[in-house]
Design an enzyme around this catalytic site. Structure first.
Site, PDB file in Angstrom:
ATOM      1  N   VAL A  51      19.122 -64.892  69.121  1.00 36.03           N
ATOM      2  CA  VAL A  51      19.398 -65.648  67.906  1.00 36.03           C
ATOM      3  C   VAL A  51      18.507 -66.887  67.887  1.00 36.03           C
ATOM      4  O   VAL A  51      18.340 -67.554  68.910  1.00 36.03           O
ATOM      5  CB  VAL A  51      20.869 -66.085  67.895  1.00 36.03           C
ATOM      6  CG1 VAL A  51      21.182 -66.850  66.617  1.00 36.03           C
ATOM      7  CG2 VAL A  51      21.762 -64.884  68.027  1.00 36.03           C
ATOM      8  N   LYS A 100      13.288 -64.303  64.492  1.00 27.12           N
ATOM      9  CA  LYS A 100      13.065 -62.909  64.126  1.00 27.12           C
ATOM     10  C   LYS A 100      13.148 -62.705  62.608  1.00 27.12           C
ATOM     11  O   LYS A 100      12.287 -62.065  62.009  1.00 27.12           O
ATOM     12  CB  LYS A 100      14.096 -62.024  64.829  1.00 27.12           C
ATOM     13  CG  LYS A 100      13.842 -60.553  64.605  1.00 27.12           C
ATOM     14  CD  LYS A 100      14.841 -59.742  65.374  1.00 27.12           C
ATOM     15  CE  LYS A 100      16.221 -60.147  64.926  1.00 27.12           C
ATOM     16  NZ  LYS A 100      17.197 -59.101  64.953  1.00 27.12           N
ATOM     17  N   GLY A 108      20.776 -60.116  67.262  1.00 18.27           N
ATOM     18  CA  GLY A 108      20.361 -60.841  68.449  1.00 18.27           C
ATOM     19  C   GLY A 108      21.454 -61.190  69.429  1.00 18.27           C
ATOM     20  O   GLY A 108      21.172 -61.575  70.553  1.00 18.27           O
ATOM     21  N   GLY A 165      56.204 -33.343  78.555  1.00 13.79           N
ATOM     22  CA  GLY A 165      57.326 -34.166  78.106  1.00 13.79           C
ATOM     23  C   GLY A 165      57.486 -35.359  79.016  1.00 13.79           C
ATOM     24  O   GLY A 165      56.871 -35.433  80.089  1.00 13.79           O
ATOM     25  N   SER A 167      51.785 -34.918  81.554  1.00 14.97           N
ATOM     26  CA  SER A 167      50.537 -34.853  80.750  1.00 14.97           C
ATOM     27  C   SER A 167      50.658 -35.562  79.407  1.00 14.97           C
ATOM     28  O   SER A 167      50.710 -34.937  78.361  1.00 14.97           O
ATOM     29  CB  SER A 167      50.088 -33.398  80.553  1.00 14.97           C
ATOM     30  OG  SER A 167      51.148 -32.557  80.183  1.00 14.97           O
TER      31      SER A 167
END
Ligand code: GDP
Lengths: 625, 305
Positions: free
Chosen positions: A27, A31, A109, A464, A538
């Site tokens: 920054v 640019k 930037g 479950g 699971s």
């Protein structure tokens, strides 16, 4: 998504018509001013936008009203205009006096946006990297160089800006450039060009500079106009990912796609990399008539001299040494884009060209410090991290090294639930070619075993909350099946964790791996002819989906044992909820971690109902009644 | 300067190939894509590219026009003629409810009118036919706020455009996966400029409505704009006089909202020459986004194309 021309070769002595440019800098390095000036001085900006940049001023601007504030020409969205920062990649075009088109990907930037930088660099032939002459080389500079090199940018133009602030001093320029060159050499950037500029004064931007007589090189505009790929192109091997199968009258069957590497002619022998089937190219069809030759970047339709099976996602490539072999394990660098960190063992969708295939990241080898270039041991990658990983795909696919071809070596990882792009991957090398692990076929196969068993084999996945009744139901069902002469086995989460999975904990990554291993073991057992009941919490949908993906339809039943969390906590057969309540189990499902219920289970059983009824339903489902 | 030069045609070839690639990806990856056809020059180019992408097969998806009922008459004639010539599966979406309620560009503010007759009609059309991807002709050079638009631009449920959800685009590889309720807008002309569109029309001899070429037309001057009186629904204000003037249009839309420019350019060559010398962004002539650079963004968040 734009077409990179970097793997291409400039045909003969002509210039690539479109140059893909990435611009980067910290920054305030200037640019926006530099790009704005380039756009304005090449007449690439409409007059009304120039007028706007003459009238409007934002806080902190030192440019007098009435003159063009070039930095305003590259402004983007409302929100960030208010904040005065750029948070996303912006795409612009520039017309060079020699007719070349420059497509600019302007990367923000701010340092936290490595991922945006990677996007911008992914298509880049050339990078313009800004260095502020007064402030010197900064960590950001190294970061940007690293990402450019990683993404395959060939040429880096170091624009040392604000030379006016250092009295256009030669020595200052040389010392800054020296630092950048050292890093670029370590990163193996093919070509580095350094230009001293003043974006504000216009020195060496679109004209030369009398103030820097010590500099004899091209100004920025000249450098962009004359650019050619420095070294010979990385690959000239023919690659053609098939996007679309064209069927038309008169039995026409053609394969539509873009040549992403090399070239092809009618009569060339080619191979469908996925299947290994070969054929000769018959015609190169386009709307404007057949071609004698198709080169990189051209979108055409190929017909083959005889019927071979080709589908969308397949890669047609040259035969011989330049052929790419399918494999199912790869080492790759990934730029992590997702807000959720990478979880190994989790199943993602790997998208490469027109192909998508389920894949898992099986290992994180290291994280790359993009400033220092050091590699750090890591288990996780978070947003904006870059790291080396191992990827396993569900089936063998042909992937090139990224350095050979961006299109056939790069891939995306996509979250299977949110559909977000969570990573960009760059294949480095194949870890296991599928021809190293040729699947061995045995005479006594699954069908033969099924015949002997006298019943079909199946995997029944009970998911479950802890304490929902999975084990109780599985136990009762197996007793019933056993009595009926059905060969069964129960894979119980707790029991597996005592042995096979004792190295795993309860983080989401470890849970994913736990599920993966159980699913693979169940698959072997099913293949052996058993009815396998898996009783496993699971909790994550994506993990279960990955398990399900291992099976053909009908081989796998997802069963949700649906019991309210209050009931589970009340029962608490293993005392887990009590521990969690006391704060001793941070990753307890239903308490510290969430449970994602199946969306379309094959069967739902209530864990508070009559066990006999549940067993009856379950047995009927297993036996397909 | 440099000895080597790039022929314009080579730039067009690359842009064309990119657009074809995007088309093929769209046709293959989505369940039910549609081409949004607005009859203008960009749509004509889009349609031409679509024919190229799938040749020798015909266009594999339908074409939809958002008809506000206030388009130039010639546009509708042109649309129907092209659809018949090319055998297009043409769908027309109109907000009939609003037509019945008497919503017109004269009774409602341009912003509100556009929302009701275009944005709402577009959303309804997409929902009615269940399209999951809609191809449009937007270009990044049209306006500054478009510079960050993706080629594959994601819409959340309700057609909302959320800047934060937009997917990063790498290489030629697009993530075309959709989660529940999401849909995609696809812009194959993203990297084209207005001049590219014209040069391409010229090179490929693409048919476009003659409204783009200068001709004496009945116009009135209103608030600094030249508006064409295309039919008798145009209410004249006190003191307004319809005059015949040689004008053409840079963009085509609803005739009461399309400002004409005085011009004598009646061929492609003269038109391109005129444009190269003026270099004003084309949206400057469109009344709907006169409220400053960011207004397009606000409309897009509502679901405007
Ligand atoms: N002295 C001097 N100031 C410059 C130069 N280029 C840019 N600036 C100033 O540096 C500040 C940041 O410029 P800007 O283009 O917005 O930087 P960006 O954040 O990199 O886009 C502004 O105040 C510019 O006027 C230069 O070449 N010389």
């Amino acid at each position: 998504m734009t077409a990179p021309s970097v793997t291409g070769q400039a045909t003969g002595s002509s210039l690539t018509p479109v140059l893909r440019l990435v611009t980067c800098g910290s920054v305030d390095d200037g640019k926006s001013t530099l790009i704005g000036r380039l756009l304005a001085e090449t007449d690439s900006v409409p007059i009304d936008q120039l007028e706007y940049a003459r009238r409007t001023r934002r806080g902190g601007s030192t440019v007098p009203v009435g003159e063009v504030d070039f930095s305003l020409l590259t402004d983007g969205l409302e929100a960030e205009r208010e904040q005065g920062i750029t948070i996303d990649v912006a795409y612009r075009h520039m017309n060079l006096p020699n007719g070349r088109r420059v497509l600019i990907a302007d990367a923000p930037g701010h340092e936290q946006y490595t991922r945006n930088m990677a996007v911008a660099a992914s298509n880049g032939d050339v990078a313009v990297l800004l260095v502020d002459a007064a402030r010197g080389v900064r960590p950001q500079t190294h970061r940007h160089l690293t990402v450019c090199a990683l993404m395959g940018v060939r040429t880096v133009i170091v624009a040392v800006n604000k030379m006016d602030l250092v009295e256009y001093d030669h020595a200052t320029f040389e010392s800054l450039v020296g630092i950048v060159r050292t890093t670029a050499a370590r990163l193996e950037v093919a070509e580095v060009l350094a230009i001293p500029v003043s974006a504000a004064a216009g020195e060496n931007v679109t004209r030369g500079s009398d103030l820097m007589p010590w500099y004899n090189g091209p100004n920025l505009l000249e450098a962009l106009s004359d650019w050619k790929p420095s070294s010979s192109p990385a690959s000239t091997a023919f690659r053609f990912p098939v996007q679309f199968v064209v069927r038309a009258d008169g039995n026409f069957r053609g394969y539509a796609g873009t040549v992403v590497s090399g070239h092809v002619e009618p009569g060339t022998e080619v191979v469908v990399a996925d299947s290994g089937r070969t054929a000769k190219v018959d015609r190169i069809v386009t709307f404007d008539g057949d071609l004698e030759r198709a080169v990189i970047g051209q979108a055409v339709t190929l017909t083959l001299d005889h019927e071979v099976d080709v589908t969308r996602g397949d890669v047609i490539c040259e035969t011989g040494a330049g052929q790419v072999q399918p494999a199912d394990r790869f080492a790759a660098d990934v730029v992590w884009l997702g807000e959720e960190p990478l979880a190994h063992g989790r199943s993602y969708l790997l998208v490469s060209g027109s192909r998508s295939v389920p894949a898992t990241v099986t290992n994180v080898r290291h994280r790359l410090d993009v400033v220092s270039g050091h590699e750090h041991a890591a288990r996780l990658l978070e947003m904006n991290d870059v790291g080396r990983v191992e990827v396993a795909t569900d089936r063998p696919i042909p992937m090139d090294p990224y350095s050979l071809c961006r299109d056939t070596g790069g891939f995306l990882l996509v979250d299977r639930v949110t559909a977000d792009t969570v990573a960009a991957g760059l294949t480095r090398h194949v870890m296991r070619r599928s021809f190293n692990v040729v699947h061995q076929a045995y005479e006594v196969d699954h069908e033969a075993r099924t015949l002997l068993m006298g019943h079909a084999a199946k995997v029944v996945w009970l998911t479950g909350l802890p304490g929902s009744g999975k084990s109780t139901i599985a136990d009762a069902a197996v007793r019933r099946l056993h009595a009926m002469g059905v060969h069964t086995y129960v894979l119980d989460g707790d029991n597996v964790r005592a042995g096979l999975n004792k190295d795993l904990g309860f983080t989401s990554e470890d849970r994913a791996e736990n599920v993966r291993r159980v699913a693979e073991v169940a698959k072997l057992m099913r293949d052996a002819g058993l009815v396998v009941l898996v009783a496993l919490v699971s909790p994550y949908r994506s993990d279960r989906d990955a398990a399900k993906d291992l099976y053909e339809p009908g081989q796998f039943l997802e069963v949700h044992v649906d019991t309210a969390v209050e009931v589970c906590a009340e029962r608490d057969p293993k005392g887990l909820y009590a521990k969690a309540a006391a704060g001793n189990l941070p990753n307890m499902t239903g308490v510290g971690q969430s449970y994602e219920a199946p969306e379309n289970p094959d069967l739902v059983l209530t864990g508070t109902g009559d066990v006999d009824v549940s067993v009856q339903l379950l047995v009927a489902a297993i036996l397909g009644e | 300067m440099t000895a080597l030069a790039v022929p314009y045609s080579a730039v067009l070839d690359e842009l064309e190939a990119e657009a074809i690639h995007i088309y093929r990806e769209t046709a293959a990856a989505f369940r039910n894509p549609v081409l949004l056809y607005s009859i203008g020059k960009d749509s004509s180019v889009l349609l031409h590219l679509a024919l190229k992408a799938f040749a020798p097969a015909p266009l594999p998806f339908p074409v939809m026009h958002i008809d506000t009922t206030w388009k130039f008459r010639e546009m509708i004639e042109f649309r129907d003629r092209r659809a018949a010539e090319l055998g297009l599966d043409l769908r027309i979406a109109t907000n009939l409810e609003a037509v019945e309620q008497g919503v017109t560009p004269f009774t409602h503010g341009t912003h509100e009118y556009t929302r009701i007759m275009k944005t709402v009609a577009l959303r309804d059309g997409i929902d009615r036919y269940g399209f999951d991807a809609a191809v449009g002709g937007a270009r990044r050079d049209e306006e500054r706020s478009r510079a960050k638009e993706r080629i594959f631009s994601l819409r959340e449920p309700g057609h909302r455009w959320e800047p934060r959800k937009q997917r990063p685009e790498f290489w030629r590889t697009a993530n075309t996966t959709l989660a529940e309720g999401q849909s995609m807008r696809v812009f194959p002309l993203s990297n084209w400029t207005e001049l590219d569109v014209w040069r391409y029309i010229q090179r490929e001899s693409i048919d476009i409505p003659s409204l783009y070429f200068a001709k004496p037309r009945p116009v009135v001057e209103r608030d600094g704009n030249l508006l064409m009186v295309d039919d008798d629904r145009f209410p004249l204000r006190d003191g307004e006089q319809v005059q015949m003037r040689s004008v053409r249009f840079r963009t085509l839309g609803c005739y009461p909202l399309s400002g004409a420019v005085e011009s004598t350019a009646d061929t492609l060559e003269s038109l391109i020459a005129e444009m190269e010398s003026s270099n004003i962004s084309e949206r400057a002539g469109r009344l709907i986004d006169g409220e400053g650079g960011g207004s397009m963004e606000a409309k897009k968040a509502e679901g405007y194309f």
